[in-house]
Scaffold this motif. Structure first.
Motif, short mmCIF file in Angstrom:
data_model
loop_
_atom_site.label_atom_id
_atom_site.label_comp_id
_atom_site.label_asym_id
_atom_site.label_seq_id
_atom_site.Cartn_x
_atom_site.Cartn_y
_atom_site.Cartn_z
N ALA A 41 5.19 47.39 51.20
CA ALA A 41 4.60 46.18 51.74
C ALA A 41 3.32 46.20 52.33
CB ALA A 41 5.62 45.67 52.67
N SER A 42 2.86 47.37 52.73
CA SER A 42 1.63 47.51 53.20
C SER A 42 0.61 47.64 52.31
CB SER A 42 1.81 48.65 54.31
OG SER A 42 1.83 49.98 53.63
N GLU A 43 0.80 48.14 51.12
CA GLU A 43 -0.34 48.28 50.10
C GLU A 43 -0.78 47.30 49.48
OE1 GLU A 43 1.75 51.00 47.21
OE2 GLU A 43 1.52 53.02 48.64
N GLU A 44 -1.83 47.33 49.05
CA GLU A 44 -2.72 46.26 48.37
C GLU A 44 -2.47 46.27 46.85
OE1 GLU A 44 -6.95 47.13 49.14
OE2 GLU A 44 -6.62 46.69 51.30
N ASP A 68 3.12 36.26 52.16
CA ASP A 68 4.05 35.87 53.17
C ASP A 68 5.13 37.35 53.33
OD1 ASP A 68 3.30 33.54 53.58
OD2 ASP A 68 4.63 32.23 52.39
N LYS A 69 5.28 37.92 52.36
CA LYS A 69 6.23 39.11 52.36
C LYS A 69 5.62 40.34 53.18
CE LYS A 69 9.93 37.38 50.57
NZ LYS A 69 11.19 37.09 51.23
N GLY A 70 4.08 40.25 53.21
CA GLY A 70 3.58 41.11 53.78
C GLY A 70 2.73 41.98 52.90
N TYR A 71 2.45 41.76 51.67
CA TYR A 71 1.44 42.32 50.85
C TYR A 71 -0.02 41.90 51.07
CZ TYR A 71 5.99 44.20 48.56
OH TYR A 71 7.13 44.49 48.34
N ASP A 72 -0.82 42.68 50.53
CA ASP A 72 -2.22 42.39 50.72
C ASP A 72 -2.62 42.08 49.31
OD1 ASP A 72 -4.92 42.01 51.12
OD2 ASP A 72 -5.33 43.83 52.07
N VAL A 73 -2.83 40.82 48.91
CA VAL A 73 -3.05 40.45 47.29
C VAL A 73 -4.51 40.09 46.97
CG1 VAL A 73 -2.47 38.87 45.50
CG2 VAL A 73 -0.67 39.76 47.05
N VAL A 94 -1.47 43.56 37.84
CA VAL A 94 -0.85 42.51 37.11
C VAL A 94 -1.52 41.37 36.66
CG1 VAL A 94 1.25 41.07 37.51
CG2 VAL A 94 0.64 42.76 38.77
N SER A 95 -1.18 40.95 35.18
CA SER A 95 -1.48 40.01 34.65
C SER A 95 -0.18 39.22 34.41
CB SER A 95 -2.05 40.06 33.24
OG SER A 95 -2.62 39.03 32.54
#
Length: 298
Positions: A41-44, A68-73, A94-95
């Motif tokens: 969750a902490s990773e980008e 909202d789930k804690g990811y950095d997007v 991702v695509s």
């Protein structure tokens, strides 16, 4: 009696050691699981964005859901060709939009060993083809185009040159021996040209796809494609770098759970396009569709 006490004490000590070891092991496993989830969750992660209406909508939607789930997007604006290259080299995670079996078949063939193309689909009723305004009553099939080539100045107004649909359109020109040239531009430029032509009731022909908000703005019709160059019903998949599922197993599961119908994607596109900030439009749609989102993110 003393011997019995010694044996009992020894057995009791063994039981205590076993119990402490088990508790320590379970605690360690629990801590490892928690640490793994927290690390994920902490990773980008970086998601490709292509300048197409439905792609802008779904990439912003997933950015909101994941953050909202804690990811950095991060959303990275790329064309389709560069997106595939970046997934292959793991510069991209991702695509979210791969059209199969026809439109992006060339990318599947080229990268099937170096990119993970999902078996799951998030939209199952897509359509691609050439469109014209409905007021062009004499043009209803691709086979009618040569007869009216002068009407269109021999031009098909296209969009991004790297898109699979543009390559299929080039194939269509060859299949039907059309006396037309495909003019690449961008999706916004193509939509502007369509809007201007319709405002002046002028002829125009372009490759388009559904779902797309343009069909709610203008009266357009798909031309019949007797040779089926564009294919029939298309399905929309997602693709990831090869080791993405190992690094993000939870997100991979969510992507595989993701499903939308015509009404849902159409409404999302409208919300995103009508908002000053696409993220605000996506967030509003998510707030109104919590039950649907919950079916994906579980």
């Amino acid at each position: 009696m003393n011997r019995w006490k010694k044996e009992f004490s020894f057995i009791l000590a063994l039981l205590i050691v076993a119990l402490l070891t088990a508790c320590g092991s379970n605690g360690e496993e629990t801590n490892n699981e928690q640490a793994s989830a927290e690390t994920e969750a902490s990773e980008e992660l970086t998601i490709a964005q292509i300048n197409w209406a439905e792609n802008i909508a779904v990439t912003n939607m997933w950015k909101v859901i994941l953050e909202d789930k804690g990811y950095d997007v991060t959303l990275s604006l790329l064309d389709m060709g560069v997106t595939m290259e970046a997934l292959e080299t793991s510069e991209l995670d991702v695509s979210l939009e791969i059209w199969l079996p026809v439109q992006d078949a060339n990318y599947l063939e080229t990268y099937e060993d170096t990119i993970n193309f999902s078996e799951s689909t998030w939209f199952d009723n897509a359509k691609v083809g050439l469109v014209v305004p409905t007021y062009l009553e004499d043009v209803n099939s691709v086979e009618d185009l040569n007869e009216h080539a002068e009407l269109f100045d021999g031009n098909i107004v296209g969009f991004d040159s790297g898109a699979g649909t543009m390559e299929v359109t080039e194939q269509l020109i060859e299949d039907y021996n059309l006396d037309f040239e495909l003019q690449p531009s961008s999706e916004p430029a193509m939509l502007t040209a369509i809007g201007q032509a319709i405002e002046n009731e002028e002829p125009i022909v372009s490759p388009l796809w559904s779902p797309h908000s343009v069909f709610s703005n203008y009266d357009l019709k798909f031309l019949d494609d007797p040779q089926n160059t564009f294919g029939g019903v298309e399905k929309i998949h997602h693709a990831t770098r090869l080791d993405f599922a190992d690094d993000y197993p939870q997100i991979s599961e969510w992507f595989n759970n993701w499903k939308m119908d015509d009404e849902e994607i159409g409404e999302l596109i409208d919300y995103v396009e009508s908002a000053e900030d696409p993220l605000d439009g996506a967030e509003k749609w998510i707030d109104e569709n919590e039950e649907l989102i919950g079916e994906w993110v579980k």
